[in-house]
Every structure is written in C-alpha cells, then in structure tokens.
Design an enzyme around this catalytic site. Structure first.
Site, mmCIF file in Angstrom:
data_model
loop_
_atom_site.group_PDB
_atom_site.id
_atom_site.type_symbol
_atom_site.label_atom_id
_atom_site.label_comp_id
_atom_site.label_asym_id
_atom_site.label_seq_id
_atom_site.Cartn_x
_atom_site.Cartn_y
_atom_site.Cartn_z
ATOM 1 N N CYS A 1 13.151 8.841 9.999
ATOM 2 C CA CYS A 1 12.601 8.312 11.428
ATOM 3 C C CYS A 1 13.680 8.102 12.304
ATOM 4 O O CYS A 1 13.693 8.569 13.408
ATOM 5 C CB CYS A 1 11.844 7.120 11.072
ATOM 6 S SG CYS A 1 12.821 5.909 10.142
ATOM 7 N N GLY B 1 0.430 3.254 13.402
ATOM 8 C CA GLY B 1 1.003 1.835 14.083
ATOM 9 C C GLY B 1 0.141 1.079 15.190
ATOM 10 O O GLY B 1 0.064 0.022 14.967
ATOM 11 N N GLY C 1 5.684 4.294 10.070
ATOM 12 C CA GLY C 1 4.903 5.676 9.744
ATOM 13 C C GLY C 1 4.867 6.043 11.285
ATOM 14 O O GLY C 1 5.665 5.810 11.986
ATOM 15 N N SER C 2 3.661 6.792 11.488
ATOM 16 C CA SER C 2 3.522 7.228 12.807
ATOM 17 C C SER C 2 2.907 6.519 13.869
ATOM 18 O O SER C 2 2.468 5.271 13.730
ATOM 19 C CB SER C 2 2.510 8.192 12.496
ATOM 20 O OG SER C 2 1.260 7.902 12.360
ATOM 21 N N LYS D 1 0.800 -1.247 0.142
ATOM 22 C CA LYS D 1 0.020 -0.048 -0.113
ATOM 23 C C LYS D 1 0.902 1.410 0.215
ATOM 24 O O LYS D 1 1.575 1.383 0.977
ATOM 25 C CB LYS D 1 -0.712 0.003 1.381
ATOM 26 C CG LYS D 1 -2.154 0.795 0.957
ATOM 27 C CD LYS D 1 -2.087 2.143 0.834
ATOM 28 C CE LYS D 1 -2.152 3.004 2.121
ATOM 29 N NZ LYS D 1 -1.620 4.448 1.724
ATOM 30 N N GLU E 1 8.102 14.058 18.036
ATOM 31 C CA GLU E 1 8.967 14.117 16.451
ATOM 32 C C GLU E 1 8.547 15.184 15.738
ATOM 33 O O GLU E 1 7.263 15.309 15.404
ATOM 34 C CB GLU E 1 8.426 12.608 15.843
ATOM 35 C CG GLU E 1 9.403 12.390 14.612
ATOM 36 C CD GLU E 1 8.996 11.091 14.115
ATOM 37 O OE1 GLU E 1 8.050 10.421 14.075
ATOM 38 O OE2 GLU E 1 10.035 10.492 13.653
ATOM 39 N N GLU F 1 7.559 0.118 12.902
ATOM 40 C CA GLU F 1 9.024 1.044 12.662
ATOM 41 C C GLU F 1 8.269 2.274 12.771
ATOM 42 O O GLU F 1 7.668 3.047 11.879
ATOM 43 C CB GLU F 1 9.725 0.645 11.572
ATOM 44 C CG GLU F 1 10.990 1.330 11.740
ATOM 45 C CD GLU F 1 11.332 2.661 11.013
ATOM 46 O OE1 GLU F 1 10.909 3.536 12.088
ATOM 47 O OE2 GLU F 1 11.526 2.984 10.147
HETATM 48 P P1 NAD Z 1 0.916 7.746 8.848
HETATM 49 O O1 NAD Z 1 1.418 6.862 9.739
HETATM 50 O O2 NAD Z 1 -0.498 8.300 9.083
HETATM 51 O O3 NAD Z 1 0.856 7.123 7.099
HETATM 52 C C1 NAD Z 1 1.678 6.206 6.989
HETATM 53 C C2 NAD Z 1 1.166 5.134 6.100
HETATM 54 O O4 NAD Z 1 -0.027 4.382 6.845
HETATM 55 C C3 NAD Z 1 0.465 5.569 4.902
HETATM 56 O O5 NAD Z 1 0.633 4.800 3.737
HETATM 57 C C4 NAD Z 1 -1.087 5.810 5.170
HETATM 58 O O6 NAD Z 1 -2.068 5.591 4.070
HETATM 59 C C5 NAD Z 1 -1.087 4.589 6.127
HETATM 60 N N1 NAD Z 1 -2.320 4.563 6.829
HETATM 61 C C6 NAD Z 1 -2.601 5.732 7.693
HETATM 62 N N2 NAD Z 1 -3.917 5.490 8.404
HETATM 63 C C7 NAD Z 1 -3.907 4.017 8.441
HETATM 64 C C8 NAD Z 1 -4.832 3.232 8.929
HETATM 65 N N3 NAD Z 1 -5.765 3.546 9.759
HETATM 66 N N4 NAD Z 1 -4.693 1.820 8.531
HETATM 67 C C9 NAD Z 1 -3.706 1.244 7.704
HETATM 68 N N5 NAD Z 1 -2.802 2.343 6.892
HETATM 69 C C10 NAD Z 1 -2.928 3.486 7.294
HETATM 70 O O7 NAD Z 1 1.826 8.950 8.391
HETATM 71 P P2 NAD Z 1 1.614 10.401 7.919
HETATM 72 O O8 NAD Z 1 0.236 10.888 8.247
HETATM 73 O O9 NAD Z 1 1.938 10.245 6.374
HETATM 74 O O10 NAD Z 1 2.682 11.250 8.683
HETATM 75 C C11 NAD Z 1 2.264 11.650 10.177
HETATM 76 C C12 NAD Z 1 3.618 11.478 10.869
HETATM 77 O O11 NAD Z 1 3.980 10.296 10.794
HETATM 78 C C13 NAD Z 1 4.832 12.373 10.437
HETATM 79 O O12 NAD Z 1 4.939 13.752 10.947
HETATM 80 C C14 NAD Z 1 5.848 11.688 10.970
HETATM 81 O O13 NAD Z 1 5.872 11.917 12.372
HETATM 82 C C15 NAD Z 1 5.572 10.297 11.145
HETATM 83 N N6 NAD Z 1 6.132 9.374 9.820
HETATM 84 C C16 NAD Z 1 7.048 8.655 10.383
HETATM 85 C C17 NAD Z 1 7.672 7.982 9.329
HETATM 86 C C18 NAD Z 1 8.945 6.894 9.747
HETATM 87 O O14 NAD Z 1 9.624 6.666 8.841
HETATM 88 N N7 NAD Z 1 8.863 6.479 10.953
HETATM 89 C C19 NAD Z 1 7.410 8.080 8.144
HETATM 90 C C20 NAD Z 1 6.179 9.033 7.701
HETATM 91 C C21 NAD Z 1 5.605 9.499 8.786
#
Ligand code: NAD
Length: 486
Positions: free
Chosen positions: A283, A232, A227-228, A174, A383, A249
């Site tokens: 990250c 997670g 991601g966030s 995804k 963060e 992660e």
């Molecule tokens: P996010 O965690 O919301 O998104 C990351 C991924 O998860 C995207 O592909 C998104 O579509 C998907 N996602 C979102 N909600 C979901 C759900 N309920 N179920 C399954 N998948 C879902 O991150 P974001 O909104 O893009 O960014 C927000 C914050 O996250 C950033 O400010 C940053 O602090 C953090 N972030 C961290 C990393 C990292 O490498 N650790 C990467 C991106 C963002």
C-alpha cells in the site's frame, strides 16, 4: 501439505457454511489446497465466542503485564515456526521465500512491541479541587473485527491482532480469499500461549458475505480494515450503522520527490525496495517518482537497470535476499496492472522497460518503468498495486510538491536531497501520514502509520495504534458533600 484447511472458531476447527474455495499458487498456476468458506452464521458464532470471552473477564481481568507476556510469546511462537509457515505463505501469495520469512519476522515484531506496550496503557488523574477525586481508565471495546488483505496476510493480521489482544480485546479475523492458509499459525500460537478459546477466531469467507457480516455485526465494537477504498467505504458505512469506530488503511499513490542534488546511486536501492518488493503489492509502495528535470535521464538509466536486474520467477525458488521478484498474487491482478500500463501508453506515457505479462505459467508481470507520465493520466492517479513505477518531471520545488500532493491519496511520501532545509520544507508540505527523508520505508513498528485523504483514517503501528483499541472511562468521585459544582 494439507489438502483442506478449516476455519478456527471458539477453539475448534470447523468447515464453513458457504462451502469451499480453491487456493492457487500464483507462481505456478497450480491448485494448492481448498479452504473452508464461512457464511454469516459462522461469523456470528465467532463473534459470540469472542463476546463471551470479553464478558468473562478472561482477558480484561488480567494484570496487563500477564496479557503482554502472552502476546509476546505469540511472536516467539511465530519465529519458532517460521520454516513451517514461510513456504506456505510463499506458495499462496507468490512472494519469494526470503520475503515470506521477512514477513513472518515482521509479524513477530508486532507481538514483541505491543506485548511490551500492554502495561504502558495508563490513565491520568484530573484535578477538580478539594471536593473531588477524578481519574481516567482505558477499557477495550470488547470484540474487535479485523478484515485482512492478501498482500501481507500474516503481517497485517499480526499488526491488528497484537494490539487488539494487548489492550484486552477478543478478536475475530476475516482472512483474504486469495491467501487464507498461513493465518492458521495464529490459532496455534494463541493455544500455545494459553489464551482462552474464543479470544482469537480466524475465518476465511467472501468479502460480500463473511466480510459484510463481520463489519455489520452489532456485537463487533471496533473494526480494522486494510484494503481498497471501495471496500473501506462499504465497511465504514456498515460500522456507522452500529456506531462503531474503525481504522481504515486504504492504499495510496505515494511519491518520492528526487531533487537535483539527490544521491542517485543510493536511490537505486530505494527503488528496489520501494516498488519491486512484494511485486509492488504494497500500500505504501513508491509508485511515483517526481524527479528534477536535470537528473531525469540519469535516473531513468539507473532505475531501469534495477528493474532489468531482477530475476523473476516462482517464490519458493527464490530463497535468498537479492535481485529477485515473485509473481503478483493472481492472474487477475497481473492483467489489471498490465492493462493500466497499456492505457498509460495510449495516454502518452513512454514504456522504458517491462510492462508485459511474462509468457510462462504464473501471474508474472515484468518489472516496469514508465516515464513522461503527467498528472492528468490515470496511471498518475490510481493505484496499480503491482511492480510499476511512474516517473514525472519537475522544474521548481513548488511544482514537485504540487504534483506529489495532486492525488486524492496521502499514505506516505518521500524526499531525496542533500539539503536539510529542503528536506524539512518538503516534510512540512507533503500531505501524507508518513514522510521518508532519503530512505523509503525508514521507520518501523514503533512509528505511526496511516493515511491522509482517501488513504484512510486512524493509525496503525506505534503507540498511536493502541488508542484505536481502547475507550476512555472517566471516574469522578465526590468526597465530602459534593458542594464543588461550578
Ligand atoms: P478488497 O478491498 O476488496 O479486499 C480486502 C479484504 O476486504 C478482503 O478480505 C475481502 O474479502 C474483504 N471485503 C471485500 N468486500 C467486503 C465487504 N463488502 N465487506 C467487508 N469486507 C469485504 O481488495 P481486493 O479486491 O482484494 O483488491 C483490490 C484492490 O485493493 C487492489 O488492486 C489494491 O489496489 C487494493 N488493495 C490494497 C491493499 C492495501 O494494503 N492497502 C491491500 C489489498 C488490496
């Protein structure tokens, strides 16, 4: 440049049930293309295709070396097409062109490494006495669901896809809403190396719809997420409903401890990479520096010099490695980071340089240094995910460790000192999945990476990552009457 990009399901390019979204170049604010948006039914089609591939034995029946060769060939395909993908990645994500090329080379390296590891996954024989013969084998989970963030869309997909395929899983990716385009290359690579249709599926969709459908799908048997923290938690909750393991992660608030005897001239380079690479959207970024009070002023002078030396502008114009930085991924992310800097100032932090949105089109934030930051401030705990470094001071080594460990995260940490005893004491005391001594980001694809605390669980990279994608089967054979029960 194509105007519209589709999803890749079961070997076909298709539109999405949830319409289209606009992809914007954050370096210019200009519309780049539209991307098909998958809904839950599209996700189900992709998962069913992957499941069919798994059940067919097309991946699992191969001798591992053959699977490994295909995985390695995918990496070579990426390198052969680097000049085609890098500009696209630079335009959709914002990063300088040289960083985009570096990301694609890094992605290729994962395929090289895990392709090579495919034939090293071996079971063991367990002695049970003369009446039994016992051995273990490792089997893939089947369908691996991989949810990718926008900061390194190519490299993060490569990290999980290479290990997933090498161990014989069929994968559903995804892609992130902000940076979905460059992932097309994995579909082309999979076809070029002869993987069966359905072994690699790539869809973009909204997190709450496609992401949630993938993480909650009962036929997805293993999940990888970067991601966030909030997302997670949602994903691991969905995985728990299906009793499915996941690797999380989730970012960090990682600290470099700079001791009184550290080489500050050498440290400048670590700051350049540690916090300004990818505009700080990493990250494992060095988002905090904890410096001995005797070296604070010199450190501030040096790192603010690094920040001020960076030429900031659109990624495509920044073709060569050097003192330059691109925009953040979106205006929303940039505004969030600028707000956090402003809030830190109201809480008593001192802005040394940067901190403001730049008055040009694009999601640009000035490279930023904050000092007089204390543990209780939001900026020391949360963060930013931008080019913002917070400097805190310490008096004793114990105090430095206590500050470094004083957040709920624990992804990486670093110590900078000329004293090996001090470095080893810090390495023991820092609560993080990876500790760097005298070089931020020391390590590579070979070294395990993952978090303590809110930074997540499971490990990516290194041989450790392989164990996320396989499950152990024990086979116990009774020979000669089975009277060996104990
Ligand atoms: P996010 O965690 O919301 O998104 C990351 C991924 O998860 C995207 O592909 C998104 O579509 C998907 N996602 C979102 N909600 C979901 C759900 N309920 N179920 C399954 N998948 C879902 O991150 P974001 O909104 O893009 O960014 C927000 C914050 O996250 C950033 O400010 C940053 O602090 C953090 N972030 C961290 C990393 C990292 O490498 N650790 C990467 C991106 C963002």
């Amino acid at each position: 440049m194509k105007h519209h990009w589709q999803n890749y399901v079961d070997g076909h390019w298709i539109d999405g049930g949830a319409g289209r979204l606009d992809v914007v170049n954050p370096g210019t604010d200009q519309h780049l293309a539209t991307q098909a948006v998958a809904d839950a039914a599209d996700v189900d089609r992709a998962v069913q295709a992957a499941k069919r591939v798994h059940l067919s034995g097309a991946l699992t029946d191969l001798r591992p070396v053959e699977r490994g060769r295909m995985v390695q060939a995918m990496g070579r395909y990426l390198i052969e097409h680097i000049d085609e993908v890098a500009p696209l990645l630079s335009m959709e994500q914002g990063k300088p062109l040289w960083e985009a090329k570096m990301e694609i080379s890094g992605a290729a390296r994962y395929f090289e490494y895990y392709g090579n590891q495919a034939e090293t996954v071996e079971g063991r024989s367990i002695p049970l006495g003369a009446k039994y013969y016992d051995f273990t084998t490792y089997e893939p989970f089947g369908v691996s669901g991989q949810i990718i963030p926008w900061n390194y869309p190519v490299e993060m997909t490569a990290r999980s896809l290479s290990a997933g395929l090498a161990t014989g899983n069929a994968c559903v990716i995804k892609t992130p809403e902000l940076t979905p385009l460059s992932n097309y290359i994995f579909a082309h690579a999979a076809e070029a190396v002869g993987l069966p249709a359905g072994a690699v599926n790539i869809l973009c969709g909204y997190g709450h719809e496609a992401g949630a459908a993938l993480s909650g799908h009962p036929d997805v048997r293993q999940i990888v997420f970067t991601g966030s923290v909030q997302t997670g938690i949602a994903i691991s909750t969905a995985a728990a409903q299906n009793v499915v393991p996941c690797v999380l992660e989730l970012g960090g608030k990682s600290a470099a401890v700079v001791h009184a005897d550290a080489d500050l001239a050498a440290f400048e380079d670590n700051v350049r990479w540690g916090i300004y690479f990818n505009a700080g959207q990493v990250c494992s970024a060095m988002s905090r520096i904890i410096v001995h009070e005797s070296r604070h002023d010199e450190l501030i002078e040096r790192i603010s010099g690094v920040a001020r030396s960076l030429s900031v502008g659109p990624g495509l114009d920044r073709t060569e490695f050097g003192a330059n930085m691109g925009p953040m991924v979106s205006n929303a992310q940039r505004d969030r980071a600028a707000r956090m800097v402003a809030e830190a100032e109201t809480q008593g932090a001192k802005l040394v340089t940067g901190g403001r949105a730049m008055n040009i089109p694009g999601a640009f934030l000035e490279p930023t240094v904050l000092t007089d930051v204390t543990q209780d401030m939001t900026i020391a705990q949360e963060e930013v995910f931008g080019p913002v470094v917070s400097v805190l001071r310490f008096g004793s080594a114990d105090e430095a460790i206590s500050i470094a460990n004083g957040t709920p995260y624990g992804l990486v940490a670093g110590t900078f000192t000329g004293n090996i005893d001090q470095a080893m004491r810090d390495a023991q005391s820092l609560r993080a999945g990876q500790v760097f001594v005298n070089e931020w980001y020391a390590g590579g694809v070979e070294t395990p990476f993952g978090g303590y605390g809110l930074s997540g669980y499971g490990r990516e990279k290194g041989r450790e990552a392989l164990w996320n994608y396989i499950q152990t089967k024990n086979v116990a054979i009774s020979i000669g009457g089975g009277s060996g029960r104990s």
